[in-house]
Design an enzyme around this catalytic site. Structure first.
Site, PDB file in Angstrom:
ATOM      1  N   ASP A   1      20.543  17.987 -10.231  1.00 20.05           N
ATOM      2  CA  ASP A   1      21.442  18.441  -9.172  1.00 20.05           C
ATOM      3  C   ASP A   1      22.878  18.506  -9.680  1.00 20.05           C
ATOM      4  OD1 ASP A   1      21.589  15.661  -9.451  1.00 20.05           O
ATOM      5  OD2 ASP A   1      21.597  15.243  -7.303  1.00 20.05           O
TER       6      ASP A   1
ATOM      7  N   ASP B   1      27.566  14.290 -13.879  1.00 20.45           N
ATOM      8  CA  ASP B   1      28.854  13.665 -13.594  1.00 20.45           C
ATOM      9  C   ASP B   1      29.330  12.957 -14.864  1.00 20.45           C
ATOM     10  OD1 ASP B   1      30.970  12.719 -12.001  1.00 20.45           O
ATOM     11  OD2 ASP B   1      29.847  11.002 -11.285  1.00 20.45           O
ATOM     12  N   SER B   2      29.139  11.667 -14.985  1.00 22.61           N
ATOM     13  CA  SER B   2      29.518  10.967 -16.217  1.00 22.61           C
ATOM     14  C   SER B   2      28.637  11.418 -17.384  1.00 22.61           C
ATOM     15  CB  SER B   2      29.366   9.451 -16.033  1.00 22.61           C
ATOM     16  OG  SER B   2      28.004   9.098 -15.935  1.00 22.61           O
TER      17      SER B   2
ATOM     18  N   LEU C   1      21.677  11.892 -17.697  1.00 24.18           N
ATOM     19  CA  LEU C   1      21.068  12.926 -18.534  1.00 24.18           C
ATOM     20  C   LEU C   1      20.892  12.488 -19.977  1.00 24.18           C
ATOM     21  CD1 LEU C   1      22.254  16.529 -17.855  1.00 24.18           C
ATOM     22  CD2 LEU C   1      19.964  15.579 -17.873  1.00 24.18           C
TER      23      LEU C   1
ATOM     24  N   LYS D   1      30.209  18.635 -13.276  1.00 29.08           N
ATOM     25  CA  LYS D   1      31.541  18.018 -13.077  1.00 29.08           C
ATOM     26  C   LYS D   1      32.049  17.636 -14.456  1.00 29.08           C
ATOM     27  CE  LYS D   1      31.086  15.305  -8.859  1.00 29.08           C
ATOM     28  NZ  LYS D   1      31.188  13.906  -8.384  1.00 29.08           N
TER      29      LYS D   1
ATOM     30  N   ARG E   1      21.361  15.033   2.638  1.00 33.52           N
ATOM     31  CA  ARG E   1      20.637  15.900   1.695  1.00 33.52           C
ATOM     32  C   ARG E   1      20.190  17.189   2.382  1.00 33.52           C
ATOM     33  NH1 ARG E   1      19.491  12.753  -2.944  1.00 33.52           N
ATOM     34  NH2 ARG E   1      18.918  10.595  -2.565  1.00 33.52           N
TER      35      ARG E   1
HETATM   36  P1  IMP Z   1      25.845  10.593 -13.949  1.00 31.65           P
HETATM   37  O1  IMP Z   1      24.878   9.681 -14.623  1.00 31.65           O
HETATM   38  O2  IMP Z   1      27.194   9.945 -13.732  1.00 31.65           O
HETATM   39  O3  IMP Z   1      26.005  11.928 -14.638  1.00 31.65           O
HETATM   40  O4  IMP Z   1      25.341  10.812 -12.487  1.00 31.65           O
HETATM   41  C1  IMP Z   1      24.400  11.720 -12.153  1.00 31.65           C
HETATM   42  C2  IMP Z   1      23.812  11.408 -10.793  1.00 31.65           C
HETATM   43  O5  IMP Z   1      24.774  10.819  -9.922  1.00 31.65           O
HETATM   44  C3  IMP Z   1      23.380  12.677 -10.129  1.00 31.65           C
HETATM   45  O6  IMP Z   1      22.049  13.012 -10.453  1.00 31.65           O
HETATM   46  C4  IMP Z   1      23.583  12.365  -8.659  1.00 31.65           C
HETATM   47  O7  IMP Z   1      22.427  11.768  -8.118  1.00 31.65           O
HETATM   48  C5  IMP Z   1      24.727  11.372  -8.636  1.00 31.65           C
HETATM   49  N1  IMP Z   1      26.017  12.008  -8.317  1.00 31.65           N
HETATM   50  C6  IMP Z   1      27.050  12.267  -9.156  1.00 31.65           C
HETATM   51  N2  IMP Z   1      28.071  12.863  -8.536  1.00 31.65           N
HETATM   52  C7  IMP Z   1      27.669  13.039  -7.256  1.00 31.65           C
HETATM   53  C8  IMP Z   1      28.291  13.649  -6.087  1.00 31.65           C
HETATM   54  O8  IMP Z   1      29.425  14.175  -6.106  1.00 31.65           O
HETATM   55  N3  IMP Z   1      27.535  13.619  -4.962  1.00 31.65           N
HETATM   56  C9  IMP Z   1      26.298  13.070  -4.876  1.00 31.65           C
HETATM   57  N4  IMP Z   1      25.678  12.513  -5.927  1.00 31.65           N
HETATM   58  C10 IMP Z   1      26.366  12.485  -7.107  1.00 31.65           C
HETATM   59 MG    MG Z   2      22.220  10.453  -5.869  1.00 32.86          MG
END
Ligand code: IMP
Ligand code: MG
Length: 175
Positions: free
Chosen positions: A99, A102-103, A107, A130, A164
């Site tokens: 979806d 972010d960080s 992934l 992002k 959602r």
């Molecule tokens: P990451 O490991 O920080 O890249 O986070 C990824 C996961 O965090 C995504 O698969 C989402 O489930 C959640 N996430 C990150 N940003 C958002 C947001 O803006 N809204 C809702 N869920 C988010």
């Molecule tokens: Mg989530």
């Protein structure tokens, strides 16, 4: 979360347009080769459902379930694996369907785990990128929409498991 503290950032029409483009790109790249689309639950459930219908290449679906967030809007950096693959990805073309990246921790963790299983190819498709928030070096191969910072909900994306079901994507203005 009050109704007035959110506004539409990406409309359902915009989302549909970008998913159609992604489907065309994937179809062009894979042709008649079979793809395994691996949806990362729960956030990608609507995206993968719409995406697969825009892909003309033979496609099968599997899901994994990861959780990286507590109930806040900041990543913990700790990834919990709650459900693994049911299919073998060895020697097959795999596209991970997310979806949002972010960080990048989620992934990166998944990508490295899948690489060990020796897929024929391994690509990443994300609806939302992002990029400004990236903390690890990982890039999606197929990107629906890029955005700057900000927490979003709707079209599969949650805040504390809610929202959602919203058909559009909203920016949450934290007050
Ligand atoms: P990451 O490991 O920080 O890249 O986070 C990824 C996961 O965090 C995504 O698969 C989402 O489930 C959640 N996430 C990150 N940003 C958002 C947001 O803006 N809204 C809702 N869920 C988010
Ligand atoms: Mg989530």
């Amino acid at each position: 979360m009050a109704e007035q503290s959110r506004k539409i950032l990406f409309s359902r029409e915009k989302i549909a347009t970008e998913i159609k483009r992604l489907g065309e790109e994937i179809t062009r790249d894979y042709g008649d080769e079979e793809i395994i689309l691996v949806g990362v639950l729960k956030g990608s459930f609507l995206f993968i459902a719409d995406l697969i219908r825009e892909i003309k290449s033979p496609s099968v679906v599997d899901f994994v379930r990861l959780a990286s967030y507590g109930s806040g809007t900041q990543t913990s950096g700790i990834i919990e694996f709650r459900k693994g693959l049911e299919m073998s990805i060895r020697d097959r073309h795999v596209i991970v369907v997310e979806d949002i990246v972010d960080s990048g921790y989620t992934l990166e963790c998944l990508y490295n785990k899948f690489l060990l299983q020796e897929p024929r190819s391994l690509k990443i498709c994300t609806l939302i990128d992002k990029r400004a928030r990236r903390e690890v070096e990982i890039e999606a191969d197929y990107i629906g929409i890029s955005m700057d910072d900000g927490f979003i909900i709707g079209y599969g994306l949650d805040h504390d498991e809610k929202y959602r079901n919203l058909p559009d994507i909203y920016l949450v203005e934290e007050s």
